[in-house]
Design an enzyme around this catalytic site. Structure first.
Site, PDB file in Angstrom:
ATOM      1  N   ARG A   1       0.843  -1.196   0.000  1.00  0.00           N
ATOM      2  CA  ARG A   1       0.000   0.000   0.000  1.00  0.00           C
ATOM      3  C   ARG A   1       0.876   1.244   0.000  1.00  0.00           C
ATOM      4  NH1 ARG A   1      -1.936   0.909   4.427  1.00  0.00           N
ATOM      5  NH2 ARG A   1      -1.416  -0.982   5.553  1.00  0.00           N
TER       6      ARG A   1
ATOM      7  N   TYR B   1      -1.456  -3.526  -6.792  1.00  0.00           N
ATOM      8  CA  TYR B   1      -1.167  -4.363  -5.617  1.00  0.00           C
ATOM      9  C   TYR B   1      -2.177  -4.185  -4.481  1.00  0.00           C
ATOM     10  CZ  TYR B   1       1.748  -7.390  -2.817  1.00  0.00           C
ATOM     11  OH  TYR B   1       2.224  -8.463  -2.105  1.00  0.00           O
TER      12      TYR B   1
ATOM     13  N   LYS C   1      -9.549  -2.230   1.677  1.00  0.00           N
ATOM     14  CA  LYS C   1      -9.300  -1.084   2.557  1.00  0.00           C
ATOM     15  C   LYS C   1     -10.085   0.150   2.096  1.00  0.00           C
ATOM     16  CE  LYS C   1      -6.098  -3.570   4.591  1.00  0.00           C
ATOM     17  NZ  LYS C   1      -6.307  -4.213   5.880  1.00  0.00           N
TER      18      LYS C   1
ATOM     19  N   HIS D   1     -10.958  -2.303  11.422  1.00  0.00           N
ATOM     20  CA  HIS D   1      -9.829  -3.127  10.978  1.00  0.00           C
ATOM     21  C   HIS D   1      -9.646  -4.259  11.991  1.00  0.00           C
ATOM     22  CE1 HIS D   1      -5.333  -3.155   9.634  1.00  0.00           C
ATOM     23  NE2 HIS D   1      -6.059  -3.980   8.910  1.00  0.00           N
TER      24      HIS D   1
ATOM     25  N   SER E   1      -1.793  -3.679  10.263  1.00  0.00           N
ATOM     26  CA  SER E   1      -1.475  -4.630   9.201  1.00  0.00           C
ATOM     27  C   SER E   1      -0.224  -5.433   9.549  1.00  0.00           C
ATOM     28  CB  SER E   1      -1.218  -3.888   7.888  1.00  0.00           C
ATOM     29  OG  SER E   1      -2.369  -3.188   7.513  1.00  0.00           O
TER      30      SER E   1
ATOM     31  N   CYS F   1       0.391  -7.701  11.792  1.00  0.00           N
ATOM     32  CA  CYS F   1       0.705  -7.914  13.216  1.00  0.00           C
ATOM     33  C   CYS F   1       0.074  -9.200  13.730  1.00  0.00           C
ATOM     34  CB  CYS F   1       0.228  -6.743  14.063  1.00  0.00           C
ATOM     35  SG  CYS F   1       1.248  -5.283  13.898  1.00  0.00           S
TER      36      CYS F   1
ATOM     37  N   ASP G   1      -9.603  -9.728   8.895  1.00  0.00           N
ATOM     38  CA  ASP G   1      -9.082  -8.384   8.640  1.00  0.00           C
ATOM     39  C   ASP G   1     -10.085  -7.258   8.913  1.00  0.00           C
ATOM     40  OD1 ASP G   1      -6.891  -6.749   7.836  1.00  0.00           O
ATOM     41  OD2 ASP G   1      -7.782  -6.490   5.859  1.00  0.00           O
TER      42      ASP G   1
ATOM     43  N   ARG H   1       2.028 -12.062  -0.353  1.00  0.00           N
ATOM     44  CA  ARG H   1       0.690 -12.380   0.161  1.00  0.00           C
ATOM     45  C   ARG H   1       0.099 -13.618  -0.498  1.00  0.00           C
ATOM     46  NH1 ARG H   1      -1.697  -8.638   4.100  1.00  0.00           N
ATOM     47  NH2 ARG H   1      -0.058  -7.094   4.345  1.00  0.00           N
TER      48      ARG H   1
END
Ligand code: SAT
Ligand code: MN
Length: 631
Positions: A105, A244, A253, A273, A295, A297, A320, A412
């Site tokens: 991002r 991406y 998001k 989130h 993000s 974590c 998420d 990912r």
């Protein structure tokens, strides 16, 4: 949707039909649905306006079928956008390698273009909407030349749920289409539900028109001109230049957090989130928790944890994002708006997350991981030894390039949640699930204990505002730098963060506070003097989940401290856990000096919210300072 405020002109229906026939005659429409099958006039208008602007070679309206996915992926294999993996090892799965300048991002290229700058707040980039539209119009003009323009109807949340919403993404990236098919409920059924209802328009282009004679790249993108733009008042998303993750899969998001958080503020609900997990004790009693972490974590790991404690079972609703609403029973109910996971590959292994490893055995698109000589995937942390002759994410043979990582740190996997062995039976339930606990957390090497509980809703909201975390590779920029990340929403809140805090506080007026979830703060990442983690993490986190579960049932296994409730001596179930007493003491005590510094730091930080900072949060900070003094 008032398109007039944007660049869109209202077109006459005769013109629509003309354009439609023109496309048909010129063979511009490919297989999939055709415009005639669309019942929503607003949608038809928008599609044709975007076509006029972006000038694609043809339009494909996605039906979401298996055949469509097969055709798309076969086409991308031909253009080297996808590499098919060994079908015996990983059926229906693919590897994709992004352009080196498009791996995460881009927060500095992400904008909230509200009419007034003040409404975007100090944590968002802002530009005057009219100026931004002009700039975007110039960029999108002809941007899809030589490409197919895909129209993706998708539902965020189970079809027919009163918490769900519909979006339409237009994109010129087949990789985005295939990923959206995994990440959302996508296709024909969505259009049936849409009829004449409103939808969130999400426009995306990789920003690389293909003029005659030009050869396409496997991962086209436009690194010099990336724009991820949100118009919160008109509820539109425009994204240019990147292919991406959160930059391009606009359902995630951009819609489910930035635009939805604004919708939630206007309509009285929450877009967060947060993972959503079910947790069942050995007696078969079940509760649902939601947990917010920045993000990368460990939300995905926690959401499908195999607890070290026998008889405790965890099930996955979401990894998420959570949309939460107070229902007639006065409780907060949550759905996962997504249908897939876009998880961090590096570090995922049978030791850290066996359920994820089993989920990604099939039907998965991997991005920026390594390719083994057997045609399988590999990344750092998947197994102890690096396989020989692995091709790294840059396409180089790893034995020739020893210095390069096999996988990018933000590599990912996109995989359907329905394929997860521990998916919760209510994952697809339109009613959602009732939430009993909300957890906040971040990567903190000191100060924040392993687990603590707030003393009230207001104190819990205060804890949410205090979240800070070391940065990860999920966004471009330095890794490992401590930054404030309130509610883990710093990059995702679509309006002024001070108003967002006030919105959270308002929930105690919407229902009886005793019906609201209890709020906790956890930290798995505390380190000792030698930078070793004090807590073993992963499966052992199930012990913390047990304590939280029992606290909701009002078990008196806690002591009240200046910062909140901490487990008492018998509180945490440590059966068969070997942990040194010093580590345990550090994990479960109040670092008074550390917290005093934290208070000072927060007082400074809160200043950025100026008069939008809710008084109640400042009062909580003052009260914490006082309690620490007395200690
Ligand atoms: O935004 S992404 O979906 O690319 C990854 C993340 O930040 O969680
Ligand atoms: Mn995330």
């Amino acid at each position: 949707m008032d398109l007039k405020k944007g660049f869109f002109l209202k077109l006459k229906s005769s013109f629509l039909m003309f354009t439609f026939f023109f496309c048909m005659q010129s063979g511009a429409l490919q297989a999939g649905l055709n415009l005639e099958q669309l019942k929503n006039k607003e949608l038809i208008r928008w599609i044709l306006q975007v076509e006029q602007l972006c000038k694609p070679d043809c339009i494909h309206i996605c039906d979401g079928s298996d055949e469509e996915f097969k055709d798309l992926t076969a086409q991308m294999v031909k253009t080297n956008t996808l590499i098919p993996l060994n079908g015996e090892l990983r059926p229906n799965s693919f590897l994709s390698r992004s352009c080196e300048e498009d791996v995460a991002r881009v927060e500095d290229r992400t904008f909230i273009c509200s009419m007034n700058q003040r409404d975007a707040g100090p944590t968002n980039n802002w530009k005057e909407p009219a100026k931004m539209r002009k700039q975007l119009l110039e960029l999108f003009e002809g941007s899809m030349r030589g490409r197919t323009m895909y129209v993706i109807p998708f539902s965020m949340g189970p079809l027919g749920s009163s918490i769900s919403h519909i979006g339409i993404q237009i994109t010129d990236s087949p990789y985005v289409v295939a990923s959206m098919r995994i990440m959302t409920r996508m296709g024909k059924e969505v259009l049936n539900v849409l009829e004449n209802n409103s939808f969130i328009p999400c426009l995306h282009s990789v920003g690389v028109p293909l003029d005659k004679g030009m050869v396409d790249k496997p991962w086209p993108c436009n690194p010099e001109n990336k724009y991820i733009v949100h118009f919160p008042e008109t509820k539109e998303i425009w994204s240019f230049g990147s292919g991406y993750g959160g930059n391009a899969l606009l359902a995630k998001k951009c819609f489910a957090l930035r635009i939805a958080s604004k919708m939630g503020q206007e309509e009285g609900w929450l877009a967060e989130h947060m993972l959503i997990m079910g947790i069942e004790n050995p007696q078969g009693e079940k509760k649902y928790f939601a947990a917010a972490f920045p993000s990368a974590c460990g939300k995905t790991n926690l959401a499908m944890l195999k607890s070290a404690l026998p008889g405790w079972k965890i099930t996955l609703v979401g990894d998420d994002i959570a949309w939460m609403k107070i229902k007639e029973d006065g409780r907060l109910w949550a759905i996962n708006p997504e249908a897939g996971m876009f998880g961090v590959a590096v570090g995922t292994s049978y030791a850290s997350n066996p359920n994820a490893m089993d989920t990604i055995k099939k039907d998965t698109i991997f991005t920026n991981v390594g390719l083994t000589k057997e045609g399988d995937v590999w990344w750092e942390g998947m197994s102890k030894d690096t396989p020989l002759n692995c091709i790294n994410w840059l396409g180089n043979n790893s034995s020739d390039c020893l210095k390069e990582n096999i996988a990018h740190a933000n590599a990912r996997f996109a995989t359907p949640i329905s394929g997860c062995p521990c998916v919760d039976p209510s994952f697809d339930d339109p009613r959602g699930v009732p939430i009993s606990a909300i957890l906040f957390g971040g990567r903190r090497s000191s100060v924040i204990p392993l687990v603590m509980q707030s003393t009230s809703w207001q104190h819990g909201v205060f804890l949410g505002t205090t979240v800070s975390s070391e940065t990860t590779a999920a966004a471009n920029g330095a890794v490992g730098k401590l930054r404030h990340d309130p509610f883990a929403m710093l990059p995702f809140c679509g309006y002024h963060m001070g108003d967002y805090f006030a919105h959270w506080l308002s929930f105690s007026n919407k229902t009886d506070e005793s019906l609201l979830p209890k709020i906790f703060y956890v930290n798995w990442f505390m380190k000792d003097e030698n930078s070793q983690f004090r807590w073993p993490g992963f499966r052992e986190n199930g012990r913390v989940m047990k304590w939280i579960f029992e606290r909701i049932d009002l078990k008196p296994n806690a002591i009240k401290t200046p910062i909140g409730y901490l487990p008492d001596e018998q509180g945490l179930d440590l059966t068969h856990l070997s942990i040194c007493p010093k580590n345990l003491a550090n994990l479960l005590s109040v670092d008074v000096m550390g917290w005093q510094d934290e208070v000072k730091e927060l007082r400074e930080y809160y200043k950025i919210f100026e008069d939008k900072m809710p008084q109640k949060i400042l009062e909580e900070l003052d009260a914490l300072e006082e309690r620490l003094k007395k200690n």
